[in-house]
Design an enzyme around this catalytic site. Structure first.
Site, PDB file in Angstrom:
ATOM      1  CD  GLU A   1      -2.682   1.449   2.299  1.00  0.00           C
ATOM      2  OE1 GLU A   1      -3.575   2.231   2.478  1.00  0.00           O
ATOM      3  OE2 GLU A   1      -2.764   0.386   3.576  1.00  0.00           O
TER       4      GLU A   1
ATOM      5  CE  LYS B   1      -6.525   0.193   1.741  1.00  0.00           C
ATOM      6  NZ  LYS B   1      -7.240  -0.145   2.970  1.00  0.00           N
TER       7      LYS B   1
END
Length: 296
Positions: free
Chosen positions: A175, A212
């Site tokens: 992420e 993400k």
């Protein structure tokens, strides 16, 4: 690794619920839920209250595996129980795939980015995650400016740790968030995709990751990442957008599903009756699901 859960994450319809607020963000999450800071004293009480909030969400009939593929947990949530089962086991019993946040927060901004703080106990955390039947992990960095060296460092750190997670038979969610308020968000996203692709192309056939990412400025800007054979799934964070705005932007990106936190829980309140709570959660779940599976 649980192959049934892997197949669900790769090909299932739905989204991931992010329920992983940590020590720093928990007071804000509780306040938004209608529990002000002056109503509890100390971290123990705070974490008891946030576990009650998460338990209420997870046990709601509106939180179902037909709409929700997975849920990201905070470490304390992993070690606590829901209805007599450890949280990950309870989620799995509902057909929801459990993930664990493993980062320790963000370092100070440097070179236009914030790296992750050192994760000194990572090996022990991964061992415990396996014991608790966790499927994958999540760790967050932040990109503020289109600084090539900073972005390179962010992605390098993410994949270095990601490979250790893969070696523990877990699937890492990489992420590297791009700040939605960046003055040159689109350039950050271009540099980020180039760096991610370099690392994806170096993975072996047995090494898989999830990504993400902030919803890109240009629709389908991350299509090459979505289609990459080493990527199980690309999921989007809401990043400070309202639920409505995040959903609209998400609909423009084929193959990308939501992994929302604030946008999921924004209208939930501790003072709601169970009927009111479940109805508000259902509205949120249905709208995020729709944005994840129905594209423009």
């Amino acid at each position: 690794m649980n192959n049934k859960q892997f197949e669900k994450m790769k090909n299932g319809n739905g989204f991931i619920a992010a329920l992983d607020q940590s020590g720093g963000s928990t007071p804000k999450a509780l306040a938004a839920y209608g529990v002000p800071e002056d109503s509890y004293s100390g971290e123990d009480e705070m974490f008891d209250l946030v576990h009650q909030m998460r338990t209420r969400i997870i046990t709601s009939p509106s939180f179902d595996a037909d709409h929700i593929l997975g849920a990201i947990l905070f470490e304390q949530t992993m070690d606590r129980e829901i209805e007599g089962q450890y949280t990950a086991d309870y989620l799995a019993s509902k057909g929801v795939v459990p993930f664990l946040k493993v980062d320790k927060g963000l370092a100070e901004k440097e070179n236009g980015v914030q790296l992750m703080k050192p994760i000194d106990d990572l090996d022990e955390t991964l061992r415990r995650a396996n014991e608790r039947n966790i499927f994958g992990t999540k760790m967050r960095s932040v990109i503020h400016e289109p600084n090539p060296s900073g972005i390179k460092e962010v992605v390098q750190q993410q994949f270095d740790i990601g490979k250790r997670i893969i070696a523990s038979d877990l699937v890492p969610i990489i992420e590297p968030e791009v700040d939605i308020h960046s003055s040159d968000k689109e350039k950050c996203e271009e540099l980020l995709q180039d760096e991610i692709l370099k690392h994806l192309n170096e993975l072996s056939d047995s090494e898989n990751v999830m990504l993400k990412l902030t919803i890109p400025t240009q629709p389908n800007a991350y299509k090459e990442l979505v289609d990459h054979p080493r990527v199980v799934r690309v999921v989007a964070l809401s990043g400070g957008y309202s639920r409505e705005e995040a959903n609209e932007k998400l609909k423009e990106n084929d193959g990308v599903i939501a992994s929302f936190s604030r946008a999921l829980a924004a209208d939930l309140n501790a003072n709601q009756s169970d009927e009111e709570f479940d109805a508000e959660l259902k509205k949120a779940v249905d709208s995020i699901y729709d944005a994840s599976v129905n594209k423009k």
